[in-house]
Design an enzyme around this catalytic site. Structure first.
Site, mmCIF file in Angstrom:
data_model
loop_
_atom_site.group_PDB
_atom_site.id
_atom_site.type_symbol
_atom_site.label_atom_id
_atom_site.label_comp_id
_atom_site.label_asym_id
_atom_site.label_seq_id
_atom_site.Cartn_x
_atom_site.Cartn_y
_atom_site.Cartn_z
ATOM 1 N N LYS A 26 10.727 1.434 45.706
ATOM 2 C CA LYS A 26 10.552 0.965 47.069
ATOM 3 C C LYS A 26 11.055 2.028 48.040
ATOM 4 O O LYS A 26 12.021 2.739 47.750
ATOM 5 C CB LYS A 26 11.330 -0.340 47.247
ATOM 6 C CG LYS A 26 11.246 -0.981 48.616
ATOM 7 C CD LYS A 26 12.038 -2.293 48.608
ATOM 8 C CE LYS A 26 12.061 -2.948 49.975
ATOM 9 N NZ LYS A 26 12.813 -4.229 49.946
ATOM 10 N N SER A 40 10.755 -8.149 51.822
ATOM 11 C CA SER A 40 10.432 -6.800 52.241
ATOM 12 C C SER A 40 9.888 -5.918 51.127
ATOM 13 O O SER A 40 9.477 -4.784 51.378
ATOM 14 C CB SER A 40 11.671 -6.140 52.843
ATOM 15 O OG SER A 40 12.686 -6.003 51.865
ATOM 16 N N SER A 81 13.870 -10.907 49.725
ATOM 17 C CA SER A 81 12.907 -9.806 49.773
ATOM 18 C C SER A 81 12.289 -9.425 48.442
ATOM 19 O O SER A 81 11.286 -8.726 48.403
ATOM 20 C CB SER A 81 13.563 -8.560 50.375
ATOM 21 O OG SER A 81 13.854 -8.766 51.729
#
Length: 486
Positions: free
Chosen positions: A71, A147, A171
């Site tokens: 990520k 997220s 997230s």
């Protein structure tokens, strides 16, 4: 290795092929790159790829030779961009590996790129100005969550079987639920946040991954867990590898069912129906279920306000540090409206207000601990609704202050954040789908501090009883025609 073969395996399965010499890590990496090339134009999940750099020894770990994506937040890879989904950090390059990145390398994972995140990971939808929206592979008109939305969409579409994710308010679990994946948020202190941080968002943030199979997530956590020098605290290490827990029977568990969300948000009919079906499945497997109410140790308004003060103060500090280091202004040219509002709000949080927010964190942790002293697990929907249409979550964000944005986040995801605040593990399991749309619906199971073992045992049992990895979305790497698969 053909993509049509590649997508039939999870990460552990690909590593087993490598260990037996049936395929090389380079061939697996090439198939992964091709899979990304096929699906990414339609879902915009991967913001950058690069040639395989790591050369793992076949068979050295359960994941050696498997492809991986990190990520664009929460992990640093030396020499690679770390832009945090923000124009404020655009072009920033990490100088060294974070502790997590070192462990990912030692795990034998072959990291091939980075996935999209909302700006500073500060949203539960992944629609940043810097990258443009990430789309849900089950319905590209809908969001992939956040997220860790890029990770969720990439894994669901078959680009990679396993990807890095973080979780500070849901997230990791939110994209798992919206994309039909398994995702487990570990206990606070299970995985190091260092060396740049001692803890993320004052202990609310943790590191993990999303995967199509339970065993992939278990193997990943086995290889990244454990303390590093200077960590302020760490969770007690498990008595056996989590990978072994996946095949162990969980026994008859006492599971409370929380159908009504904290804060009072109504659960949509398809999600409520999915919860009922999950309860029936659990009872068929021999578990005891009962509807419960679970106190947070604070009223909802106190809970939201405390989280707003903690999160915005952290955002303000991060923004100021980035602006100073990169010589950029803190205004609408570098930040989106919600992030800019968080920065303004966070700058006004006083020391006593911040300490009072930490007191609320403690009260929530103590209250949930009392619940887990009488129950093994808590079951909730991961989310109260199906994945929203792109753009819906951000409507009117320019009118919200920092508290208003956090109130919206908690309203749209009211089941997830309590376990970040308490520091306890929780997982989203893709047990069901909406009959009308075919969209996946995740069910969340939470456990007491340090009890990932119990979650993995139940997850393995559920996966055997009601398998999900064979379900594939509309955007799927194995379905895209290509000459090499002809």
């Amino acid at each position: 290795m053909r993509v049509s073969e590649y997508v039939r395996h999870d990460a552990v399965g690909l590593a087993e092929l490598v260990a037996r010499g049936e395929v090389t890590p380079a061939e697996v990496a090439a198939a992964a790159h091709e899979a990304v090339r096929r699906v990414n134009p339609r879902i915009n999940a991967v913001v950058e790829t690069w040639p395989a750099e790591d050369r793992p020894a076949p068979g050295s770990t359960p994941l050696a030779g498997a492809p991986f994506l990190i990520k664009d937040f929460g992990v640093a890879m030396a020499g690679r961009r770390s832009e945090l989904g923000s124009r404020l950090a655009a072009g920033h390059v990490a100088r060294s590996d974070s502790y997590l990145m070192r462990r990912l390398r030692r795990a034998g994972l072959v990291t091939l790129g980075r996935t999209a995140t909302p700006e500073l990971a500060y949203s539960i939808t992944t629609e940043p100005v810097l990258y443009r929206p990430t789309r849900n592979p089950w319905d590209p008109g809908r969001g992939a969550g956040g997220s860790s939305g890029g990770a969720g969409a990439a894994v669901a579409a078959g680009a990679v079987p396993l990807a890095h994710a973080t979780d500070a308010a849901g997230s990791l679990r939110i994209p798992a639920a919206y994309n039909g994946l398994f995702g487990l948020k570990p206990t606070r202190g299970r995985v190091s946040m260092g060396p740049a941080l001692d803890e993320g968002f004052n202990g609310l943030a943790v590191q993990g991954g999303v995967s199509r199979t339970v065993r992939d997530s278990a193997a990943l956590l086995d290889l990244i867990r454990g303390p590093e020098p200077g960590d302020p605290y760490f969770a007690e290490q498990p008595s056996r590898p989590y990978a072994e827990e996946v095949t162990r029977p969980p026994g008859a568990l006492r599971i409370g069912v929380l159908a009504r969300a904290w804060g009072g948000r109504r659960t949509a009919a398809p999600v409520a129906d999915a919860l009922e079906r999950t309860v029936r499945l659990l009872e068929c497997l021999g578990h005891r279920t009962e509807e419960v109410t679970v106190g947070l140790g604070a009223d909802w308004e106190e809970f939201v306000l405390a989280n707003a003060r903690l999160s915005t103060a952290n955002v303000a500090a991060t923004v100021d540090d980035l602006a100073a280091a990169l010589g950029r202004p803190v205004d609408s040219s570098s930040l989106e409206p919600a992030t800019l509002a968080a920065h303004h709000y966070g700058q006004r949080v006083s020391g006593p207000q911040f300490v009072a927010a930490l007191t609320i964190r403690n009260r929530v942790a103590r209250s949930l601990a009392r619940y887990f002293s009488t129950h093994d697990l808590l079951l909730t929907p991961t989310l109260p609704e199906l994945p929203p249409r792109l753009g819906a979550y951000g409507e009117g964000e320019e009118t919200l202050d920092g508290l208003g944005w956090i109130d919206r986040l908690n309203d749209r995801s009211p089941f997830t954040m309590a376990f970040n605040v308490a520091g306890t593990p929780a997982m989203s399991v893709p047990l069901t789908a909406d009959a009308g749309t075919g969209l996946p619906i995740g069910m969340q199971f939470a456990a007491g501090y340090g009890r990932e073992d119990l979650l993995f045992r139940l997850a393995g049992q559920l996966e055997r009883a009601q398998p999900w990895s064979g379900r594939t979305p509309d955007v799927w790497a194995g379905d895209v025609p290509a000459a090499e698969d002809s």
